[in-house]
Scaffold this motif. Sequence first.
Motif, PDB file in Angstrom:
ATOM      1  N   LYS A  39       3.397  22.432  26.005  1.00 22.73           N
ATOM      2  CA  LYS A  39       3.962  23.780  25.831  1.00 22.73           C
ATOM      3  C   LYS A  39       4.665  24.245  27.107  1.00 22.73           C
ATOM      4  O   LYS A  39       5.771  24.802  27.052  1.00 22.73           O
ATOM      5  CB  LYS A  39       2.853  24.764  25.431  1.00 22.73           C
ATOM      6  CG  LYS A  39       3.350  26.171  25.229  1.00 22.73           C
ATOM      7  CD  LYS A  39       2.436  27.008  24.347  1.00 22.73           C
ATOM      8  CE  LYS A  39       1.016  27.175  24.821  1.00 22.73           C
ATOM      9  NZ  LYS A  39       0.216  28.017  23.906  1.00 22.73           N
ATOM     10  N   SER A  89      -1.026  29.025  19.724  1.00 24.04           N
ATOM     11  CA  SER A  89      -1.559  27.956  18.882  1.00 24.04           C
ATOM     12  C   SER A  89      -1.615  28.482  17.439  1.00 24.04           C
ATOM     13  O   SER A  89      -1.857  29.668  17.195  1.00 24.04           O
ATOM     14  CB  SER A  89      -2.953  27.608  19.395  1.00 24.04           C
ATOM     15  OG  SER A  89      -3.807  27.286  18.353  1.00 24.04           O
ATOM     16  N   LYS A  92      -4.199  30.925  16.000  1.00 24.88           N
ATOM     17  CA  LYS A  92      -4.318  32.316  16.461  1.00 24.88           C
ATOM     18  C   LYS A  92      -3.506  33.299  15.618  1.00 24.88           C
ATOM     19  O   LYS A  92      -3.201  34.391  16.072  1.00 24.88           O
ATOM     20  CB  LYS A  92      -3.930  32.388  17.941  1.00 24.88           C
ATOM     21  CG  LYS A  92      -4.926  31.610  18.805  1.00 24.88           C
ATOM     22  CD  LYS A  92      -4.527  31.491  20.254  1.00 24.88           C
ATOM     23  CE  LYS A  92      -5.545  30.628  21.008  1.00 24.88           C
ATOM     24  NZ  LYS A  92      -5.108  30.222  22.340  1.00 24.88           N
ATOM     25  N   ARG A 168     -17.212  27.221  22.205  1.00 21.75           N
ATOM     26  CA  ARG A 168     -16.080  28.159  22.266  1.00 21.75           C
ATOM     27  C   ARG A 168     -15.053  27.717  21.228  1.00 21.75           C
ATOM     28  O   ARG A 168     -14.743  26.531  21.119  1.00 21.75           O
ATOM     29  CB  ARG A 168     -15.442  28.135  23.649  1.00 21.75           C
ATOM     30  CG  ARG A 168     -14.186  29.013  23.744  1.00 21.75           C
ATOM     31  CD  ARG A 168     -12.905  28.244  23.409  1.00 21.75           C
ATOM     32  NE  ARG A 168     -11.755  29.149  23.339  1.00 21.75           N
ATOM     33  CZ  ARG A 168     -10.504  28.732  23.232  1.00 21.75           C
ATOM     34  NH1 ARG A 168     -10.223  27.452  23.166  1.00 21.75           N
ATOM     35  NH2 ARG A 168      -9.512  29.590  23.142  1.00 21.75           N
ATOM     36  N   GLN A 170     -11.107  28.979  19.247  1.00 17.08           N
ATOM     37  CA  GLN A 170      -9.966  29.892  19.229  1.00 17.08           C
ATOM     38  C   GLN A 170     -10.247  30.949  18.149  1.00 17.08           C
ATOM     39  O   GLN A 170     -11.173  30.803  17.350  1.00 17.08           O
ATOM     40  CB  GLN A 170      -8.699  29.124  18.881  1.00 17.08           C
ATOM     41  CG  GLN A 170      -8.400  27.988  19.831  1.00 17.08           C
ATOM     42  CD  GLN A 170      -7.175  27.213  19.376  1.00 17.08           C
ATOM     43  OE1 GLN A 170      -6.059  27.646  19.558  1.00 17.08           O
ATOM     44  NE2 GLN A 170      -7.396  26.060  18.778  1.00 17.08           N
ATOM     45  N   ASN A 208     -10.694  20.626  22.236  1.00 16.42           N
ATOM     46  CA  ASN A 208      -9.320  20.773  22.722  1.00 16.42           C
ATOM     47  C   ASN A 208      -8.648  19.416  22.885  1.00 16.42           C
ATOM     48  O   ASN A 208      -9.266  18.377  22.677  1.00 16.42           O
ATOM     49  CB  ASN A 208      -9.288  21.559  24.035  1.00 16.42           C
ATOM     50  CG  ASN A 208      -8.330  22.728  23.954  1.00 16.42           C
ATOM     51  OD1 ASN A 208      -7.165  22.539  23.587  1.00 16.42           O
ATOM     52  ND2 ASN A 208      -8.799  23.919  24.238  1.00 16.42           N
ATOM     53  N   ASN A 212      -5.029  19.817  27.450  1.00 13.58           N
ATOM     54  CA  ASN A 212      -5.657  21.092  27.822  1.00 13.58           C
ATOM     55  C   ASN A 212      -6.957  20.878  28.595  1.00 13.58           C
ATOM     56  O   ASN A 212      -7.263  21.627  29.529  1.00 13.58           O
ATOM     57  CB  ASN A 212      -5.922  21.941  26.575  1.00 13.58           C
ATOM     58  CG  ASN A 212      -4.683  22.705  26.127  1.00 13.58           C
ATOM     59  OD1 ASN A 212      -3.701  22.787  26.862  1.00 13.58           O
ATOM     60  ND2 ASN A 212      -4.720  23.255  24.932  1.00 13.58           N
ATOM     61  N   TYR A 235       1.745  24.576  17.992  1.00 13.03           N
ATOM     62  CA  TYR A 235       2.216  25.941  18.287  1.00 13.03           C
ATOM     63  C   TYR A 235       3.356  26.343  17.377  1.00 13.03           C
ATOM     64  O   TYR A 235       4.098  25.494  16.881  1.00 13.03           O
ATOM     65  CB  TYR A 235       2.724  26.012  19.725  1.00 13.03           C
ATOM     66  CG  TYR A 235       1.748  25.440  20.719  1.00 13.03           C
ATOM     67  CD1 TYR A 235       0.560  26.115  20.990  1.00 13.03           C
ATOM     68  CD2 TYR A 235       1.998  24.240  21.355  1.00 13.03           C
ATOM     69  CE1 TYR A 235      -0.353  25.585  21.893  1.00 13.03           C
ATOM     70  CE2 TYR A 235       1.087  23.706  22.261  1.00 13.03           C
ATOM     71  CZ  TYR A 235      -0.083  24.379  22.523  1.00 13.03           C
ATOM     72  OH  TYR A 235      -0.992  23.859  23.402  1.00 13.03           O
TER      73      TYR A 235
END
Length: 328
Positions: A39, A89, A92, A168, A170, A208, A212, A235
């Motif tokens: 990205k 991403s 989201k 964790r 998104q 991930n 990342n 994305y």
Amino acid sequence: MKLFVTLLGVLALSFSTVVSAQEPIIIKFSHVTADNTPKGQGALKFKELAEKKLPGKVEVQVFPNSQLFADDQEMDALLLGDIQLLAPSLSKFDRYTKKLQVYDLPFLFKNLEAVDRFQKGPEGKELLNSMREKGIQGLAYWSNGMKQLSTSKPQLQRPEDVKGLKFRIQDSDVLQAQFKALEANPQKMAFSEVYQALQTGVVDGQENTWSNIYTQKFHEVQQSITETNHGVILYMVIANSDWWDSLPADIQKGLSEAMNEASEYANKLAYELNEHDRQQIVDAGRAKIHTLSDADLVEWRKKMEPVWKQYEADIGKDLIDAAIKANN
Ligand code: LMR
């Protein structure tokens, strides 16, 4: 006659002065990853191309690493017009459309080539326009890569190994369902907060791409990474649709061309960067990478795939079927 010509000359001169004195359109492009990610590289390539195609007419300012906004604030900033471009991403967009959740279904796409076929097909293309009534115009898809599972445990082999662990995720309900299907505890969190949460043990793990994981140094605060390839991080480059529609035709055309070329560049680079960063993680010797046998992978799939049925009504069976077809 002579006076007329002189007058014309003066007029032409003052017109050109006005034109050249016009300020370039400032385009703020905010994102949450590092510059040396798919990205990050795509955003910098877009800046280079846009400014070359539209000299003096646009200035693209790229803000990486959540410098300007974290990913729980950036969408509001775009809708308010504080920034012009984003590339969140696809996980989201829950609040804006349920259809993009297709990309979060575990083990749906077998690799990035399948993703590319889906995105170039009619269903994938149409999704770029699926949030227009919410004020969001999709301009392009960019790839990152396949997701892996990192944890503070020395090794994960079977799906029951993650039972009870905190992960964790998104901001996506499908990802929440995915970890619940594994009997783990998902916790939604902004990307910029993950490193610290892993370091302090607020969460035990996360999912991930190699890119990342490496660029955020997650491998330095995790014991192992299991190569599951169970999902994708991709994305959509988006603009505020009112802003996009208000651009003069030549500017919109130049920006679209720059975007198409930058997308091709970034998508080609994505695979390479992920392979490179996987090797960097091996060489760093901190978190150990574990691969899974085909038999183990069948068990992971079995545990996670019920999520497809759970979200079929929200996403639409047509989209899921088109994604399955893109695997072949
Ligand atoms: C994440 O939040 O883990 C990713 O979406 C970050 C990104 O933009 O690649």
